[in-house]
Design a protein around this motif. Structure first.
Motif, PDB file in Angstrom:
ATOM      1  N   ARG A  15     -21.445 -14.736  33.586  1.00  0.00           N
ATOM      2  CA  ARG A  15     -21.861 -16.053  34.078  1.00  0.00           C
ATOM      3  C   ARG A  15     -22.507 -16.873  32.969  1.00  0.00           C
ATOM      4  NH1 ARG A  15     -24.701 -13.610  39.389  1.00  0.00           N
ATOM      5  NH2 ARG A  15     -22.856 -13.323  40.667  1.00  0.00           N
ATOM      6  N   GLU A  16     -22.275 -18.169  33.028  1.00  0.00           N
ATOM      7  CA  GLU A  16     -22.893 -19.103  32.100  1.00  0.00           C
ATOM      8  C   GLU A  16     -23.569 -20.207  32.903  1.00  0.00           C
ATOM      9  OE1 GLU A  16     -23.142 -18.975  28.857  1.00  0.00           O
ATOM     10  OE2 GLU A  16     -21.925 -17.184  28.506  1.00  0.00           O
ATOM     11  N   LEU A  17     -24.374 -21.014  32.200  1.00  0.00           N
ATOM     12  CA  LEU A  17     -25.017 -22.151  32.850  1.00  0.00           C
ATOM     13  C   LEU A  17     -23.957 -23.136  33.332  1.00  0.00           C
ATOM     14  CD1 LEU A  17     -27.919 -22.792  30.306  1.00  0.00           C
ATOM     15  CD2 LEU A  17     -28.099 -21.669  32.532  1.00  0.00           C
ATOM     16  N   MET A 150     -31.468 -23.385  43.717  1.00  0.00           N
ATOM     17  CA  MET A 150     -30.194 -23.724  44.373  1.00  0.00           C
ATOM     18  C   MET A 150     -29.091 -24.019  43.350  1.00  0.00           C
ATOM     19  SD  MET A 150     -31.389 -26.112  47.559  1.00  0.00           S
ATOM     20  CE  MET A 150     -32.621 -25.551  48.733  1.00  0.00           C
ATOM     21  N   ASN A 151     -29.384 -24.967  42.437  1.00  0.00           N
ATOM     22  CA  ASN A 151     -28.394 -25.375  41.458  1.00  0.00           C
ATOM     23  C   ASN A 151     -29.063 -26.353  40.511  1.00  0.00           C
ATOM     24  OD1 ASN A 151     -26.068 -27.229  40.428  1.00  0.00           O
ATOM     25  ND2 ASN A 151     -25.028 -25.445  41.263  1.00  0.00           N
ATOM     26  N   VAL A 152     -28.574 -26.423  39.271  1.00  0.00           N
ATOM     27  CA  VAL A 152     -29.168 -27.355  38.314  1.00  0.00           C
ATOM     28  C   VAL A 152     -29.033 -28.801  38.795  1.00  0.00           C
ATOM     29  CG1 VAL A 152     -27.094 -27.674  36.887  1.00  0.00           C
ATOM     30  CG2 VAL A 152     -29.361 -27.916  35.862  1.00  0.00           C
ATOM     31  N   ARG A 153     -28.025 -29.051  39.637  1.00  0.00           N
ATOM     32  CA  ARG A 153     -27.861 -30.415  40.155  1.00  0.00           C
ATOM     33  C   ARG A 153     -29.054 -30.823  41.007  1.00  0.00           C
ATOM     34  NH1 ARG A 153     -22.177 -32.077  42.740  1.00  0.00           N
ATOM     35  NH2 ARG A 153     -21.589 -31.494  40.616  1.00  0.00           N
ATOM     36  N   TRP A 154     -29.671 -29.852  41.695  1.00  0.00           N
ATOM     37  CA  TRP A 154     -30.856 -30.177  42.491  1.00  0.00           C
ATOM     38  C   TRP A 154     -32.015 -30.587  41.595  1.00  0.00           C
ATOM     39  CZ3 TRP A 154     -31.233 -31.255  47.452  1.00  0.00           C
ATOM     40  CH2 TRP A 154     -30.216 -30.839  48.298  1.00  0.00           C
ATOM     41  N   PHE A 155     -32.122 -29.942  40.430  1.00  0.00           N
ATOM     42  CA  PHE A 155     -33.127 -30.386  39.462  1.00  0.00           C
ATOM     43  C   PHE A 155     -32.857 -31.834  39.064  1.00  0.00           C
ATOM     44  CE2 PHE A 155     -33.769 -31.239  34.908  1.00  0.00           C
ATOM     45  CZ  PHE A 155     -35.150 -31.237  34.871  1.00  0.00           C
ATOM     46  N   SER A 314     -37.588 -26.534  31.791  1.00  0.00           N
ATOM     47  CA  SER A 314     -37.664 -26.320  30.341  1.00  0.00           C
ATOM     48  C   SER A 314     -38.003 -24.883  29.987  1.00  0.00           C
ATOM     49  CB  SER A 314     -38.705 -27.266  29.724  1.00  0.00           C
ATOM     50  OG  SER A 314     -38.346 -28.606  29.943  1.00  0.00           O
ATOM     51  N   THR A 315     -38.989 -24.312  30.653  1.00  0.00           N
ATOM     52  CA  THR A 315     -39.402 -22.944  30.319  1.00  0.00           C
ATOM     53  C   THR A 315     -38.330 -21.928  30.681  1.00  0.00           C
ATOM     54  OG1 THR A 315     -40.599 -22.849  32.424  1.00  0.00           O
ATOM     55  CG2 THR A 315     -41.880 -23.365  30.454  1.00  0.00           C
ATOM     56  N   SER A 316     -37.671 -22.109  31.821  1.00  0.00           N
ATOM     57  CA  SER A 316     -36.622 -21.153  32.221  1.00  0.00           C
ATOM     58  C   SER A 316     -35.445 -21.214  31.258  1.00  0.00           C
ATOM     59  CB  SER A 316     -36.166 -21.425  33.655  1.00  0.00           C
ATOM     60  OG  SER A 316     -35.618 -22.719  33.785  1.00  0.00           O
ATOM     61  N   ARG A 317     -35.064 -22.422  30.804  1.00  0.00           N
ATOM     62  CA  ARG A 317     -33.946 -22.553  29.860  1.00  0.00           C
ATOM     63  C   ARG A 317     -34.341 -22.059  28.479  1.00  0.00           C
ATOM     64  NH1 ARG A 317     -33.169 -24.047  34.987  1.00  0.00           N
ATOM     65  NH2 ARG A 317     -31.029 -24.758  35.332  1.00  0.00           N
ATOM     66  N   THR A 318     -35.583 -22.263  28.085  1.00  0.00           N
ATOM     67  CA  THR A 318     -36.049 -21.762  26.786  1.00  0.00           C
ATOM     68  C   THR A 318     -35.997 -20.241  26.758  1.00  0.00           C
ATOM     69  OG1 THR A 318     -37.494 -23.686  26.469  1.00  0.00           O
ATOM     70  CG2 THR A 318     -37.993 -21.717  25.175  1.00  0.00           C
ATOM     71  N   LEU A 319     -36.491 -19.595  27.828  1.00  0.00           N
ATOM     72  CA  LEU A 319     -36.450 -18.133  27.904  1.00  0.00           C
ATOM     73  C   LEU A 319     -35.007 -17.634  27.929  1.00  0.00           C
ATOM     74  CD1 LEU A 319     -39.314 -17.266  30.436  1.00  0.00           C
ATOM     75  CD2 LEU A 319     -39.314 -16.982  27.952  1.00  0.00           C
ATOM     76  N   GLN A 339     -25.664 -20.079  39.089  1.00  0.00           N
ATOM     77  CA  GLN A 339     -25.630 -20.433  37.656  1.00  0.00           C
ATOM     78  C   GLN A 339     -26.958 -21.011  37.174  1.00  0.00           C
ATOM     79  OE1 GLN A 339     -21.706 -22.536  38.342  1.00  0.00           O
ATOM     80  NE2 GLN A 339     -21.291 -21.646  36.315  1.00  0.00           N
ATOM     81  N   VAL A 340     -28.031 -20.359  37.604  1.00  0.00           N
ATOM     82  CA  VAL A 340     -29.398 -20.726  37.220  1.00  0.00           C
ATOM     83  C   VAL A 340     -30.057 -19.503  36.579  1.00  0.00           C
ATOM     84  CG1 VAL A 340     -31.685 -21.339  38.125  1.00  0.00           C
ATOM     85  CG2 VAL A 340     -29.639 -22.464  39.031  1.00  0.00           C
TER      86      VAL A 340
END
Length: 459
Positions: A15-17, A150-155, A314-319, A339-340
């Motif tokens: 899986r990827e982002l 849920m999904n990056v779209r919700w962010f 930001s922190t979740s993507r950095t990690l 995909q989160v």
């Protein structure tokens, strides 16, 4: 059944982002990053400190922030397979600096999350004074985490909603304020006029000292502007959307910061601004709006929620990026079926909440120190991104792209010198000197710790 289980495991590992962020999401994320809580709440003390020259400080800082973002944009578009700007730190400055910047960036956002989650408790208790102050950050974290899982779209949708509220508030101030200035509206003993910008001690009313010491406050207002660079791996059309978002930075700064400061200090002379109150409350109250404090409280609550939401992202993507590059435990590289980066998201949010709860028991000095360190860390991140861009420009046979940083490499040197000079100003300020020292020690520990770990591995 065993084969089905094996298939699921392989599917999970591959899986990827998700590239689900659309153009409007990227635009709103960029706006949200450019408009912080400080504009609505902290600008009163900044006005008192710098006077009308604060307008010029915003213009200068905004110009250099734009150049930094152009450097980030050129890096991101040179290789759209990269997940974020942290990947480019690794490529052009090495794994040691990637490790240092990645973890410093994570801590910076964690510190800001602490500040903004604490703020949400204060803002919500404006309407619900019976709520224990520790309950509101818990509710906020649970809601934001649920949406982000849920999904990056919700962010993207959350940020779009939060940014829209901030934009409406600022545009309302500017439009109504411009009408008050045009008609010479009276607020008590004051008459709204552009001449208020120079008639009360001049444009540099607090002197060069006040003007120079305004820059750190302005820098803090722009922290998070680089967050668009973390969306590269989840943007539907990065070649089109990233340049569009970055190129609109000057317009946003000119309208939101410069425009609102001109209106505020034209309606009320700078020396009549109450530093303990939001200038937005003062102006809306002067318009005769009795519930002005309620409106502004809602807007700053929205701004704090936006910052907390951005911190979770930001922190979740950095990690996630650090884990993929073996600079953090592989545990943080797990991607959910939506995909989160689920583990990084949950762990970061839990730490945010723990820090907030600790803040209730140990407020004041620790809170000030950590947020100061966060600001310094952002400046260091920006400087190293500019250095990485310089390295990229010197790479033979590099991939050329039309979206180039203007006047590079001279603009790199000038922008680095500007950010470095802000660090010098902070070092000379007794209130922030300890934050500068703590940040330098922290970076040295990260770089030294990485070197020591690698030396142990080799031996």
């Amino acid at each position: 059944m065993p084969m089905q289980k094996g298939f699921n495991m392989n599917n999970e590992n591959s899986r990827e982002l998700s590239r689900s962020l659309k153009s409007r999401h990227i635009q709103m994320i960029a706006i949200g990053g450019a408009i912080g809580t400080g504009l609505f709440l902290g600008s009163g003390s900044a006005i008192k400190s710098a006077g009308p020259s604060l307008i010029l400080a915003y213009m200068i800082t905004g110009g250099f922030a734009y150049l930094m973002m152009r450097a980030v944009g050129e890096l991101l578009l040179s290789n759209t397979k990269m997940r974020s700007f942290i990947d480019f730190i690794r490529v052009y400055l090495g794994e040691k600096w990637e490790f240092a910047i990645g973890w410093a960036y994570w801590l910076s956002w964690a510190s800001l999350a602490m500040a903004d989650l604490t703020a949400t408790g204060i803002y919500l208790r404006y309407w619900f004074p019976w709520l224990p102050q520790w309950v509101t950050p818990l509710i906020v974290i649970l809601l934001l985490v649920a949406m982000n899982l849920m999904n990056v779209r919700w962010f993207g949708e959350l940020e779009s909603g939060f940014a829209s509220i901030k934009i409406i508030a600022i545009l309302a101030l500017i439009i109504v304020g411009a009408g008050m200035i045009t008609t010479g509206f009276h607020t008590g003993d004051n008459t709204a006029s552009l001449t208020n910008l120079v008639n009360h001690g001049g444009f540099f009313a607090t002197g060069w000292h006040g003007f120079l010491f305004a820059f750190p406050m302005v820098i803090f207002a722009f922290t998070g502007i680089e967050m668009v660079g973390l969306t590269a791996g989840e943007t539907e059309n990065p070649e089109k959307d990233l340049p569009k978002a970055i190129n609109s930075v000057p317009m946003r700064i000119g309208l939101f910061y410069v425009g609102s400061m001109i209106v505020i200090m034209s309606i009320y002379p700078w020396n009549n601004i109450n530093a303990a109150q939001s200038p937005f409350v003062q102006v809306f109250s002067g318009m005769g709006i009795s519930f002005a404090a309620t409106i502004v409280n809602f807007v700053v609550l929205t701004s704090a929620l936006s910052a907390a939401n951005s911190a979770i992202f930001s922190t979740s993507r950095t990690l996630y990026v650090l884990a993929k590059n073996k600079q953090a435990p592989a545990f943080f590289g797990k991607i959910s079926r939506h995909q989160v980066p689920v583990n990084g998201l949950i762990v970061s949010s839990a730490i945010f909440l723990a820090i907030v709860l600790l803040n209730y028991f140990y407020p004041s000095q620790i809170f000030t120190l950590i947020t100061g360190v966060a600001t310094m860390s952002f400046i260091f991140v920006w400087i190293l991104l500019l250095v990485a861009h310089l390295k990229y420009r010197r790479t033979p046979n590099r991939k050329e792209h039309a979206f180039k940083m203007p006047f590079a490499p001279y603009s790199n040197y000038l922008t680095i010198a500007f950010f470095a000079s802000v660090l010098v100003i902070l070092a000379f300020n007794p209130e922030t000197r300890i934050s500068v020292i703590a940040t330098i020690i922290f970076f040295m520990m990260l770089v030294g710790g990485y070197s020591l770990l690698n030396w142990n591995k080799r031996n």
